[in-house]
Design a protein around this motif. Sequence first.
Motif, PDB file in Angstrom:
ATOM      1  N   VAL A 184      38.300  89.273  10.178  1.00 57.81           N
ATOM      2  CA  VAL A 184      39.438  89.218  11.108  1.00 57.81           C
ATOM      3  C   VAL A 184      40.726  89.409  10.301  1.00 57.81           C
ATOM      4  CG1 VAL A 184      40.777  87.674  12.620  1.00 57.81           C
ATOM      5  CG2 VAL A 184      38.277  87.714  12.770  1.00 57.81           C
ATOM      6  N   GLN A 185      41.635  90.199  10.811  1.00 60.26           N
ATOM      7  CA  GLN A 185      42.896  90.423  10.094  1.00 60.26           C
ATOM      8  C   GLN A 185      43.853  89.262  10.347  1.00 60.26           C
ATOM      9  OE1 GLN A 185      44.500  94.469  10.845  1.00 60.26           O
ATOM     10  NE2 GLN A 185      42.805  94.522  12.300  1.00 60.26           N
ATOM     11  N   VAL A 186      44.355  88.658   9.259  1.00 56.78           N
ATOM     12  CA  VAL A 186      45.373  87.611   9.417  1.00 56.78           C
ATOM     13  C   VAL A 186      46.725  88.302   9.241  1.00 56.78           C
ATOM     14  CG1 VAL A 186      46.201  85.370   8.614  1.00 56.78           C
ATOM     15  CG2 VAL A 186      43.755  85.915   8.481  1.00 56.78           C
ATOM     16  N   MET A 187      47.446  88.429  10.355  1.00 54.22           N
ATOM     17  CA  MET A 187      48.651  89.263  10.380  1.00 54.22           C
ATOM     18  C   MET A 187      49.937  88.481  10.135  1.00 54.22           C
ATOM     19  SD  MET A 187      47.615  92.273  10.834  1.00 54.22           S
ATOM     20  CE  MET A 187      49.149  93.109  11.177  1.00 54.22           C
ATOM     21  N   ALA A 188      49.927  87.151  10.438  1.00 52.21           N
ATOM     22  CA  ALA A 188      51.194  86.411  10.374  1.00 52.21           C
ATOM     23  C   ALA A 188      50.961  84.970   9.950  1.00 52.21           C
ATOM     24  CB  ALA A 188      51.857  86.441  11.754  1.00 52.21           C
ATOM     25  N   ILE A 189      51.955  84.432   9.255  1.00 56.87           N
ATOM     26  CA  ILE A 189      51.887  83.041   8.792  1.00 56.87           C
ATOM     27  C   ILE A 189      53.226  82.371   9.073  1.00 56.87           C
ATOM     28  CG2 ILE A 189      52.539  83.686   6.407  1.00 56.87           C
ATOM     29  CD1 ILE A 189      50.022  80.948   7.083  1.00 56.87           C
ATOM     30  N   CYS A 190      53.167  81.069   9.433  1.00 55.20           N
ATOM     31  CA  CYS A 190      54.402  80.316   9.693  1.00 55.20           C
ATOM     32  C   CYS A 190      54.334  78.965   8.994  1.00 55.20           C
ATOM     33  CB  CYS A 190      54.555  80.112  11.204  1.00 55.20           C
ATOM     34  SG  CYS A 190      55.850  78.946  11.641  1.00 55.20           S
ATOM     35  N   GLY A 191      55.438  78.570   8.356  1.00 52.39           N
ATOM     36  CA  GLY A 191      55.509  77.269   7.684  1.00 52.39           C
ATOM     37  C   GLY A 191      56.918  77.057   7.183  1.00 52.39           C
ATOM     38  N   SER A 192      57.061  76.199   6.165  1.00 52.96           N
ATOM     39  CA  SER A 192      58.380  76.100   5.533  1.00 52.96           C
ATOM     40  C   SER A 192      58.639  77.458   4.868  1.00 52.96           C
ATOM     41  CB  SER A 192      58.386  74.986   4.484  1.00 52.96           C
ATOM     42  OG  SER A 192      57.586  75.369   3.385  1.00 52.96           O
ATOM     43  N   THR A 193      59.893  77.792   4.659  1.00 48.16           N
ATOM     44  CA  THR A 193      60.219  79.133   4.154  1.00 48.16           C
ATOM     45  C   THR A 193      59.488  79.406   2.834  1.00 48.16           C
ATOM     46  OG1 THR A 193      62.289  78.979   5.300  1.00 48.16           O
ATOM     47  CG2 THR A 193      62.164  80.653   3.566  1.00 48.16           C
ATOM     48  N   ARG A 194      59.493  78.393   1.925  1.00 49.80           N
ATOM     49  CA  ARG A 194      58.888  78.605   0.607  1.00 49.80           C
ATOM     50  C   ARG A 194      57.357  78.716   0.703  1.00 49.80           C
ATOM     51  NH1 ARG A 194      58.855  74.500  -4.342  1.00 49.80           N
ATOM     52  NH2 ARG A 194      57.547  73.504  -2.831  1.00 49.80           N
ATOM     53  N   ASN A 195      56.740  77.778   1.450  1.00 52.75           N
ATOM     54  CA  ASN A 195      55.268  77.774   1.520  1.00 52.75           C
ATOM     55  C   ASN A 195      54.719  78.961   2.303  1.00 52.75           C
ATOM     56  OD1 ASN A 195      55.155  75.484   0.015  1.00 52.75           O
ATOM     57  ND2 ASN A 195      54.913  74.093   1.745  1.00 52.75           N
ATOM     58  N   VAL A 227      48.624  82.264  11.779  1.00 52.36           N
ATOM     59  CA  VAL A 227      48.344  80.879  11.400  1.00 52.36           C
ATOM     60  C   VAL A 227      49.659  80.101  11.274  1.00 52.36           C
ATOM     61  CG1 VAL A 227      47.289  79.380   9.651  1.00 52.36           C
ATOM     62  CG2 VAL A 227      46.223  81.581  10.214  1.00 52.36           C
ATOM     63  N   ILE A 228      49.717  78.940  11.940  1.00 57.75           N
ATOM     64  CA  ILE A 228      50.897  78.060  11.846  1.00 57.75           C
ATOM     65  C   ILE A 228      50.501  76.859  10.989  1.00 57.75           C
ATOM     66  CG2 ILE A 228      52.572  76.680  13.145  1.00 57.75           C
ATOM     67  CD1 ILE A 228      51.974  78.386  15.613  1.00 57.75           C
ATOM     68  N   GLY A 229      51.131  76.717   9.818  1.00 58.63           N
ATOM     69  CA  GLY A 229      50.783  75.609   8.919  1.00 58.63           C
ATOM     70  C   GLY A 229      50.146  76.146   7.649  1.00 58.63           C
ATOM     71  N   THR A 230      50.643  75.662   6.512  1.00 56.07           N
ATOM     72  CA  THR A 230      50.228  76.240   5.226  1.00 56.07           C
ATOM     73  C   THR A 230      49.743  75.168   4.247  1.00 56.07           C
ATOM     74  OG1 THR A 230      52.488  75.988   4.441  1.00 56.07           O
ATOM     75  CG2 THR A 230      51.917  78.130   5.389  1.00 56.07           C
ATOM     76  N   GLY A 231      49.319  73.992   4.790  1.00 55.85           N
ATOM     77  CA  GLY A 231      48.973  72.875   3.887  1.00 55.85           C
ATOM     78  C   GLY A 231      47.540  72.945   3.419  1.00 55.85           C
ATOM     79  N   PHE A 232      46.787  71.837   3.572  1.00 57.67           N
ATOM     80  CA  PHE A 232      45.390  71.793   3.137  1.00 57.67           C
ATOM     81  C   PHE A 232      44.510  72.685   4.016  1.00 57.67           C
ATOM     82  CE2 PHE A 232      41.313  69.539   4.131  1.00 57.67           C
ATOM     83  CZ  PHE A 232      40.614  69.994   3.033  1.00 57.67           C
ATOM     84  N   ILE A 233      44.623  72.518   5.358  1.00 59.22           N
ATOM     85  CA  ILE A 233      43.620  73.153   6.216  1.00 59.22           C
ATOM     86  C   ILE A 233      44.001  74.588   6.617  1.00 59.22           C
ATOM     87  CG2 ILE A 233      44.329  72.467   8.569  1.00 59.22           C
ATOM     88  CD1 ILE A 233      40.806  71.998   7.118  1.00 59.22           C
ATOM     89  N   GLY A 234      45.305  74.919   6.600  1.00 55.14           N
ATOM     90  CA  GLY A 234      45.708  76.283   6.968  1.00 55.14           C
ATOM     91  C   GLY A 234      44.935  77.329   6.161  1.00 55.14           C
ATOM     92  N   PRO A 235      44.940  77.232   4.834  1.00 47.07           N
ATOM     93  CA  PRO A 235      44.197  78.213   4.028  1.00 47.07           C
ATOM     94  C   PRO A 235      42.687  78.195   4.263  1.00 47.07           C
ATOM     95  CG  PRO A 235      45.883  77.148   2.707  1.00 47.07           C
ATOM     96  CD  PRO A 235      45.847  76.407   4.014  1.00 47.07           C
ATOM     97  N   VAL A 236      42.132  77.057   4.724  1.00 47.42           N
ATOM     98  CA  VAL A 236      40.700  77.028   5.071  1.00 47.42           C
ATOM     99  C   VAL A 236      40.459  77.973   6.254  1.00 47.42           C
ATOM    100  CG1 VAL A 236      38.801  75.563   5.913  1.00 47.42           C
ATOM    101  CG2 VAL A 236      40.426  74.652   4.220  1.00 47.42           C
ATOM    102  N   HIS A 237      41.380  77.945   7.224  1.00 42.94           N
ATOM    103  CA  HIS A 237      41.274  78.863   8.368  1.00 42.94           C
ATOM    104  C   HIS A 237      41.403  80.314   7.881  1.00 42.94           C
ATOM    105  CE1 HIS A 237      41.964  76.087  12.020  1.00 42.94           C
ATOM    106  NE2 HIS A 237      41.949  75.286  10.968  1.00 42.94           N
ATOM    107  N   ILE A 238      42.403  80.549   7.029  1.00 40.40           N
ATOM    108  CA  ILE A 238      42.652  81.929   6.566  1.00 40.40           C
ATOM    109  C   ILE A 238      41.422  82.480   5.843  1.00 40.40           C
ATOM    110  CG2 ILE A 238      44.049  83.355   5.001  1.00 40.40           C
ATOM    111  CD1 ILE A 238      46.385  81.315   5.538  1.00 40.40           C
ATOM    112  N   GLU A 239      40.868  81.656   4.940  1.00 41.29           N
ATOM    113  CA  GLU A 239      39.710  82.115   4.172  1.00 41.29           C
ATOM    114  C   GLU A 239      38.537  82.444   5.100  1.00 41.29           C
ATOM    115  OE1 GLU A 239      37.602  80.359   0.270  1.00 41.29           O
ATOM    116  OE2 GLU A 239      37.007  79.452   2.153  1.00 41.29           O
ATOM    117  N   ALA A 240      38.292  81.554   6.079  1.00 42.05           N
ATOM    118  CA  ALA A 240      37.169  81.767   7.003  1.00 42.05           C
ATOM    119  C   ALA A 240      37.387  83.054   7.811  1.00 42.05           C
ATOM    120  CB  ALA A 240      37.027  80.569   7.940  1.00 42.05           C
ATOM    121  N   LEU A 241      38.627  83.276   8.255  1.00 42.14           N
ATOM    122  CA  LEU A 241      38.922  84.484   9.043  1.00 42.14           C
ATOM    123  C   LEU A 241      38.695  85.734   8.206  1.00 42.14           C
ATOM    124  CD1 LEU A 241      42.104  83.173  10.883  1.00 42.14           C
ATOM    125  CD2 LEU A 241      39.886  83.721  11.934  1.00 42.14           C
ATOM    126  N   LYS A 242      39.137  85.667   6.948  1.00 37.44           N
ATOM    127  CA  LYS A 242      38.963  86.833   6.067  1.00 37.44           C
ATOM    128  C   LYS A 242      37.480  87.111   5.852  1.00 37.44           C
ATOM    129  CE  LYS A 242      43.350  87.553   4.421  1.00 37.44           C
ATOM    130  NZ  LYS A 242      43.983  88.759   3.945  1.00 37.44           N
TER     131      LYS A 242
END
Length: 391
Positions: free
Chosen positions: A31-42, A12-27
């Motif tokens: 589906v295994q969520v293997m990687a995340i990309c965003g600002s270093t902290r987020n 998943v690229i992007g960790t704002g409002f909608i990124g976690p909506v995708h992650i939750e739906a995949l989980k």
Amino acid sequence: MSIALHQLRAGVIGTGFIGPVHIEALKRLGVQVMAICGSTRNARATADRWGIPEVYGDYDFRALLRSPSVDVIHITSPNKVHVEQSLAALAAGKHVICEKPLGMTAKDTAKVVAAAKRKNAPVFAVNYMCRFFPAVLQMRALVARGDLGQIIHVQGHFFQDWLLHATDYNWRLLASEGGKLRAVGDIGTHWIDAVSFILGARAESVFAHLETFHRTRYRPKGEVQTFAKIDPKTMVPYRCDTEDLGSVLLKFGKARHGFVDGVHANASISQVAAGWKCSLALGIYGTKGSVRWDLQQPNEILVGRREEPNQVLQRATAGFSKDVAGFTDYPGGHPEGFPDSHKMHYRAVYEHIASGRRTPVLFATAEDGHHEVKLCEAVLRSSRSRRWVKA
Ligand SMILES: NC(=O)c1ccc[n+]([C@@H]2O[C@H](COP(=O)([O-])OP(=O)(O)OC[C@H]3O[C@@H](n4cnc5c(N)ncnc54)[C@H](O)[C@@H]3O)[C@@H](O)[C@H]2O)c1
């Protein structure tokens, strides 16, 4: 060859409002969520919260694309990087689910269409997930079966209020960040895509009127996440160059099933409609009956007939036909909504990939996403020239 959904792995690229909506739906789909990309902290915080093993900070999506542990990329970053990230993901041989809008200009999104059409190109979908509300699928089935007769006209709105005040701020308010159309581009395209899907026909021409109620708005000095609360004392004024609301007339083309041909539609789109959080409402009116739906009451549709009592049909009861089996998981009376529409959309795309493309393409393709961007450009031209404009 078919594989199980849980054998496909997501990044998943992007960790704002909608990124976690995708992650939750995949989980929820397994589906295994293997990687995340965003600002270093987020990216780190999101990985810690969801148990995601690979973390790519500093917005380094190219590093994520090199990961051999990822098969499908979800692009949930802001609009202005969608095309660059989509092209790079396709070039890396990854399947893609890209957030809407597909890009900022039709010139750019045409490149994604070309890349997604290449021989052996991976699967590409745009996240117009409203298609996957069971109510929307049910309305589509009613139209295609001729239950509503010949369709005469369509009417509706998409109203939100999160940008009502001049001090409400988000990157979408700036044309340079979100695109020249804001209310119509951001939420209006959900309405147009849902209606096109229900009718089985594309919008071909538009007549639009756009208005910016708050010509001067106020913004914080730094960036903020969607729906975040900000202290107004820390804000500076700026000239707002995107519309708060719009009225759009549309003419739809011909559907294969024969019940739609040259249908007229009118939609009112606003992000300054007090009290309306996320009301995507539409009505389809035909010679034998009509059907109405509002995303804020997603589990039911209202069917209207002239000579019979009107009916409220509910999801997962006898009122919804077998056409929506497979797009609803819980029994009647157990509401499904926004997160479920994402889950159903991703399930449809992942099943398409896992089955070796043997399932029907109900999801929005790169061409559908490109068409929405072309429509947005036509809306802008129409609003300036005060004429009907072809997309
Ligand atoms: N389908 C839907 O219902 C729906 C709903 C909301 C948003 N969206 C779309 O999702 C996208 C993101 O919207 P949002 O509301 O989550 O915005 P947001 O501002 O809340 O989040 C955007 C995220 O992307 C990150 N980001 C910024 N630049 C990046 C880059 N170059 N590479 C990777 N990540 C980057 C930001 O740090 C942030 O975490 C938009 O295109 C929007 O239109 C779709």
